[in-house]
Design an enzyme around this catalytic site. Structure first.
Site, PDB file in Angstrom:
ATOM      1  N   ASN A   1       0.841  -1.192   0.000  1.00  0.00           N
ATOM      2  CA  ASN A   1       0.000   0.000   0.000  1.00  0.00           C
ATOM      3  C   ASN A   1       0.875   1.241   0.000  1.00  0.00           C
ATOM      4  O   ASN A   1       1.779   1.366   0.819  1.00  0.00           O
ATOM      5  CB  ASN A   1      -0.891  -0.012   1.244  1.00  0.00           C
ATOM      6  CG  ASN A   1      -2.006   0.995   1.140  1.00  0.00           C
ATOM      7  OD1 ASN A   1      -1.761   2.173   0.910  1.00  0.00           O
ATOM      8  ND2 ASN A   1      -3.219   0.552   1.313  1.00  0.00           N
TER       9      ASN A   1
ATOM     10  N   HIS B   1     -11.633   1.005   4.341  1.00  0.00           N
ATOM     11  CA  HIS B   1     -10.577   0.154   3.820  1.00  0.00           C
ATOM     12  C   HIS B   1     -11.166  -0.776   2.772  1.00  0.00           C
ATOM     13  O   HIS B   1     -12.304  -1.219   2.888  1.00  0.00           O
ATOM     14  CB  HIS B   1      -9.971  -0.638   4.971  1.00  0.00           C
ATOM     15  CG  HIS B   1      -8.921  -1.605   4.541  1.00  0.00           C
ATOM     16  ND1 HIS B   1      -7.942  -1.263   3.648  1.00  0.00           N
ATOM     17  CD2 HIS B   1      -8.693  -2.908   4.874  1.00  0.00           C
ATOM     18  CE1 HIS B   1      -7.157  -2.314   3.454  1.00  0.00           C
ATOM     19  NE2 HIS B   1      -7.594  -3.318   4.173  1.00  0.00           N
TER      20      HIS B   1
ATOM     21  N   ASP C   1      -5.748  -8.696   1.133  1.00  0.00           N
ATOM     22  CA  ASP C   1      -5.826  -7.484   1.958  1.00  0.00           C
ATOM     23  C   ASP C   1      -4.460  -6.811   1.931  1.00  0.00           C
ATOM     24  O   ASP C   1      -3.606  -7.063   2.778  1.00  0.00           O
ATOM     25  CB  ASP C   1      -6.227  -7.860   3.387  1.00  0.00           C
ATOM     26  CG  ASP C   1      -6.480  -6.632   4.253  1.00  0.00           C
ATOM     27  OD1 ASP C   1      -6.228  -5.504   3.777  1.00  0.00           O
ATOM     28  OD2 ASP C   1      -6.930  -6.795   5.397  1.00  0.00           O
TER      29      ASP C   1
ATOM     30  N   CYS D   1      -5.356   0.992  -1.219  1.00  0.00           N
ATOM     31  CA  CYS D   1      -5.974  -0.330  -1.054  1.00  0.00           C
ATOM     32  C   CYS D   1      -7.106  -0.531  -2.057  1.00  0.00           C
ATOM     33  O   CYS D   1      -7.367  -1.640  -2.499  1.00  0.00           O
ATOM     34  CB  CYS D   1      -6.484  -0.515   0.363  1.00  0.00           C
ATOM     35  SG  CYS D   1      -7.704   0.703   0.836  1.00  0.00           S
TER      36      CYS D   1
END
Length: 1132
Positions: free
Chosen positions: A217, A469, A486, A222
């Site tokens: 990131n 997120h 993730d 994200c």
């Protein structure tokens, strides 16, 4: 790590995944989550809505329901609190002690500040940590729908034992007793807390555990990472990207195809997470773009359009269309005549409604829903004129890869703000779009194609409208095994986790502390799906194809293997760093090149000189042979000096190495030169030359010899440069060396020159004249000192130069700043640059700006400082002479900017600051016209003065018409301003100020007449709760004693000019505190308005229930003046 969706939620910076960057925000639109501090400006910038999943429960193991609870805190005598901080009593959730912390007067801001605090943090063991998802709320005790509730998640630890909102809600709203937050001076605060378990992922290896790697990131990317992982795991797409023609001469940072090929190759073949910086550079993005959250759907479309364009004329032309393009038909079909209009359109994704739909099928039903065009809305059918008709959409064909964008974010026109729809919304593992005999398909659709789809990816947004997120659940091979991508971490997940838990909605959580709050409560799930990717069953073998190295261009493989080798080499160097010393060697050539260009103070920037990586056990004499090879200077002609940092923070050559020291190892010398452990050894290489410029053996240096370095200053050219060095005798005098200095400068031997010693430059410049007739020792000169010299100046000469001598020039260089000025109207674009001194006064700065703009009056310039974290102008401009010096204008917390914003005012700023500016909306009494007027009056003026000023600007129905000023908020009238009220404290930023003529009937009220509020409303039954939504323009109405609804309706219809066929659909109700009581035509309305003890007159009104047919605005009306939308742009 955090991002937003389509209504340019790109505005909403999500700044909490960067745990090094949570920035303080001055305006409400830029809400921030921070650990509290008595000094709010000590915070580093951070991304909003923390890491909900980063520290979540073990995600590849069964997850138990987390402990949760609700705590209600009643604070009595709130306005009398005189403490800066105020803590609640302790409550228990998940076996942990918590409490709420508030700052009643704000934590150095004009907002209520509120945080969740770990109550026993001081007594917990070293290294403790806990994760919680929580919401904090201030309850509106009159109208609960206006309660202020904000939610977030955080990993609590010893360093950040509290977390929450520094700017929770404006103090002006809170302490306004009419608003309903403080009733009987009591404030009600609610905290809802869910505690999760903590897992240490520092040793987690995604590749080892799952076979896949994540993406790094960059700060707020994200949203992009989840999209890229989804595209990567569509093998047919990946293969097409690999087959796009690129060459070995292309650079990834300048070529989107090569950057994407490189990224996909690394995702496929490397063992650790992959960076995306090359890709975002190929987009033409700078660092700021990487820290801005964009709309994922928009990025998907723009990226695909770019790739589609780059694929033209190549072997993979048309791939994007083949994978993602479908077609639908818009039709309008007349009912009573034989006429039909159709239009075919293509789509790459479909936007499906979430609100009001229980699942994907319900959304498709709504998508193809038939709209009847009749009455005033009839369709004009060419030769047939106005006709009743049916309007709708049907699908001609669906693509092999179906991308569904779920409309989780929408604009709430009632509340004039963006909201997130967290409603429960189900989506199936298999989606049959041929169901019910192909109800979604148009007549010309190919019915032989089976539109049965299987779910491939679920992209999730976790958080609220103020940030969140993004991550993705993907089935790369369409097997039963799901994976969660993730950012850098990839974990195995089960189907329930990927599907059911991403539906959203509410979850009823049992109470874990029976004595604490016995009733279970519903907790909104803030993590839910916002994008779905389905793959057609009949095409899955073609889409989920094999992609291996034969699909990858050889030059790309070579390039990436070379990159990997370099990476391994650097990794090895890092691992072996303790065995080596870095030696940085500065020479005269470096000083000559840098002084006057890169640097002005001291002698050299050591980061720009030649460095050598030498094993510590190598003898220094052997190192000298490397130097001989590098610079062509034989060993016997080399003499090395150690550098030393002086107490005044300057860095100068201190002494030469002794022959004995040169026999030592490099490691021993490094330790000798550095009292603190430092891997670098910094040296100055002295090489002496004969007259023919050939190197010679350095002469012996005695204690009497001093090595001085010389800089020459030219005041005419304003240039400073290095001219060489000399050994002088400490007992000698500068006057004895003047001829030599003139020779070094290229001056005549007898040129008069002035000498100065450059002593230091931090924090201020110290440069003092040298007395030429004193000895060098008396002048306190020593090895490594710097002497600056220039031609002697006459008084006449001095006056014609800006900086006539060395000290004034060095002062200027030390204080100068190149300031980038931007028009406040175009805050993203540099307008012009000016070189200024940081010591410039306010007057100096505006004078230079006015001069550049050709403006005669500098006082008409208004400046605004720059917010380094949000990259936007600060909310409040700089007041006239409100900041003393330029340096203070450029500082934002602990950072210094080089940007200022300017406005050119129509009146001088000091005059404007004495005035109050109000925006007033004027509603014409007869014409259907609304005009907005800016009223500018002295701050001590009254509402009566505003009305008098407005009368000169508007058209009245008759010359004697009387006006009044109203405060309107959420389509209700909250206040009629008395004419004698001072305007200084009137706020038009959040409320609408409306001016209107007072109708004659209101001026002549009888003793039994009543003036009532009349509002338009609709009913909203979202989440099984009936809520009243007001809309449109509220107004007053005079009602007479004994008057029935039927009589009042006639007057209302006439006033609003509503057609009969529309007005007959309207319903009428008496509303008190949001509860409607529907009225019959025979009801006497005045009897309902007898009570006078109702809290807030605006909460008791005659309601007109009907559909809202007013045009929807595509903007928010009362927005802060610095709210910027950030559309996705790929520039290359």
């Amino acid at each position: 790590m955090y991002v937003l969706p389509s209504f340019t939620l790109s505005d909403t910076l999500c700044i909490c995944e960067l745990l090094e960057s949570c920035y303080p925000v001055q305006q409400e639109d830029e809400e921030m989550l921070v650990p509290h501090s008595d000094l709010a400006d000590n915070h580093q910038p951070m991304e909003v809505v923390a890491q909900p999943e980063t520290a979540n429960a073990v995600e590849n193991q069964p997850v138990e329901d987390p402990p949760s609870s609700r705590f209600t805190w009643r604070i009595e005598n709130f306005s009398w609190l005189n403490t800066k901080k105020h803590y609640s009593e302790i409550f228990i959730v998940g076996g942990y002690k918590w409490r709420v912390l508030i700052f009643p007067k704000g934590n150095n801001v004009d907002h209520l500040s509120m945080y969740l605090d770990v109550a026993d943090s001081g007594s917990l063991p070293y290294g403790w940590s806990r994760y919680a998802q929580f919401s904090l709320a201030v309850i509106n005790q009159i109208y609960s729908k206006y309660s202020v509730r904000k939610d977030t998640q955080h990993q609590f630890n010893a360093r950040e034992s509290d977390w929450g909102f520094t700017s929770f809600m404006p103090l002006g709203e809170l302490y306004d007793f009419n608003r309903g937050y403080l009733v009987n001076d009591t404030l009600i605060v609610e905290a809802e807390v869910i505690v999760g378990r903590v897992v240490d992922y520092r040793t987690y290896d995604s590749k080892k555990e799952t076979g896949y790697v994540g993406l790094k990131n960059q700060g707020a990317t994200c949203y992009m990472n989840s999209l890229l992982q989804t595209l990567f795991h569509i093998p047919n797409f990946r293969k097409a990207v690999y087959h796009m023609p690129t060459t070995e001469n292309d650079m990834p940072s300048g070529s989107i195809p090569l950057a994407l090929q490189s990224l996909f190759y690394k995702l496929q073949y490397t063992d650790s997470s992959v960076a995306t910086k090359e890709l975002t550079k190929s987009f033409g993005w700078d660092t700021y773009d990487s820290f801005m959250q964009h709309d994922v759907q928009e990025l998907n479309r723009v990226l695909c359009e770019k790739l589609e364009d780059k694929m033209k004329g190549t072997v993979v032309e048309g791939t994007i269309q083949q994978l993602f393009e479908g077609h639908h038909m818009n039709y309008i079909e007349c009912i009573n005549v034989d006429y039909k209009s159709t239009r075919k359109e293509s789509f790459y994704d479909l936007q499906l409604d979430v609100k009001g739909c229980r699942d994907v099928y319900a959304s498709f039903d709504k998508y193809v829903e038939v709209e009847r065009l009749e009455g005033d809305n009839k369709y004009h059918a060419e030769q047939y004129g106005l006709q009743d008709a049916r309007k709708g959409v049907l699908f001609i064909d669906f693509p092999p890869v179906l991308q569904l964008q779920l409309k989780r974010f929408e604009y709430d026109f009632m509340r004039d703000t963006m909201v997130k729809i967290n409603d429960c919304y189900e989506f199936p593992l298999q989606l049959d779009l041929d169901r019910e005999n192909g109800k979604y398909l148009s007549p010309e659709a190919d019915r032989s194609v089976r539109n049965l789809y299987t779910l491939h990816s679920v992209l999730v947004h976790s958080g609220g409208v103020h940030g969140g997120h993004y991550y993705a659940f993907i089935r790369p091979t369409l097997s039963d095994q799901w994976y969660k991508f993730d950012d850098e971490r990839v974990t195995k997940e089960d189907t329930k986790r990927a599907l059911e838990e991403q539906y959203g909605g509410e979850e009823e959580l049992p109470q874990t502390n029976p004595g604490f709050n016995n009733t279970p409560f519903k907790f909104t799930k803030y993590s839910n799906a916002y994008m779905l990717v389905y793959i057609r069953e009949s095409d899955k073998d073609k889409i989920i194809c094999n992609v291996d190295e034969k699909d990858i261009a050889e030059h790309l493989q070579e390039r990436l293997k070379k990159e990997q080798e370099e990476k391994e080499h650097k990794k090895k160097e890092k691992a072996e760093a303790h065995l080596y010393t870095i030696i940085k060697v500065a020479r005269d050539e470096d000083l000559m090149e840098q002084i006057g260009r890169d640097i002005y103070f001291d002698l050299v920037d050591h980061d720009k000189v030649r460095s050598f990586r030498i094993q510590k056990q190598i003898s220094f004499n052997l190192f000298k042979e490397d130097v001989a090879k590098e610079f062509g200077i034989p060993v016997q002609f080399q003499r090395f000096w150690l550098w030393a940092k002086r107490q005044n923070h300057t860095y100068r050559p201190n002494r030469p190495l002794t022959p004995l020291e040169e026999t030592q190892t490099v490691g021993q010398l490094r330790e000798l030169s550095n009292k603190v452990q430092n891997v670098e050894l910094k040296l100055f290489l002295e090489v002496e030359h004969a007259l023919d410029l050939r190197p010679i053996v350095p002469p012996d240096k005695t204690k009497e010899d001093i090595l001085l370095f010389f800089k020459l200053y030219d005041p005419e050219k304003e240039e400073l440069g290095y001219v060489g060095r000399l050994f002088v005798k400490s007992t000698g005098k500068p006057i004895e060396y003047l001829a030599k200095l003139n020779e070094m400068a290229g001056y005549a031997p007898n040129e008069e020159i002035e000498l100065y010693e450059e002593i230091k430059f931090d924090p201020s410049v110290m440069c003092e004249p040298i007395e030429k007739r004193y000895t060098f020792r008396a002048c306190q000169l020593e090895d490594g000192d710097i002497v600056c010299f220039q031609k002697s100046q006459t008084v006449e000469n001095s006056e014609q130069y800006r900086y006539p001598d060395v000290p004034s020039f060095l002062d200027y260089v030390h204080n100068r700043r190149v300031v980038h000025f931007r028009s406040l109207e175009k805050p993203k674009e540099d307008d012009f640059c000016l070189e200024m001194s940081k010591l410039f006064t306010y007057d100096d700065v505006v004078e230079r700006v006015a001069q550049h703009l050709g403006l005669d009056d500098p006082s008409k310039i208004r400046l605004t400082s720059h917010n380094c974290y949000s990259q936007q102008p600060k909310p409040q401009p700089i007041k006239y002479r409100g900041i003393d010096h330029l340096v203070d204008m450029l500082i934002h917390y602990n950072q210094t900017s080089d940007i200022l914003y300017y406005e050119v005012l129509d009146i001088p700023l000091p005059e404007l600051q004495c005035l109050k500016t109000l925006k007033v909306t004027f509603h014409h009494a007869i014409k259907d016209e609304v005009s907005i007027h800016t009223i500018r009056l002295p701050k001590q003026s009254t509402v009566g003065d505003v009305i008098n000023d407005l009368k000169t600007k508007v058209e009245l129905s008759h010359p004697d018409a009387e006006l009044r000023l109203l405060e309107v908020f959420y389509h209700k009238i909250y206040k009629i301003f008395p004419p004698n009220e001072k305007i200084e404290n009137i706020n038009d930023q959040y409320w609408t100020l409306r001016a209107e003529e007072i109708p004659e009937e209101e001026q002549c009220l009888g003793p039994h007449d009543r003036l009532i509020h009349v509002y338009h409303f609709t009913k909203d039954t979202a989440q099984n709760q009936m809520q009243i939504q007001n809309f449109g323009e509220p107004f007053f109405l005079v009602i007479h004693e004994g008057e029935t609804l039927e009589e009042i309706k006639m007057r209302i219809q006439k006033k609003l000019q509503v057609p009969d066929d529309e007005f007959v659909k309207w319903k009428f109700a008496f509303l008190s505190l949001g509860r409607p009581e529907y009225l019959q035509d025979s009801d006497v309305v005045s009897s309902r308005f007898q009570r006078r003890d109702v809290y807030g007159a605006w909460e008791q009104y005659l309601g007109l229930e009907h559909s809202d047919s007013t045009p929807k605005r595509s903007y928010a009306s009362n927005q802060n003046r610095h709210t910027f939308e950030k559309p996705v742009k790929i520039y290359n």
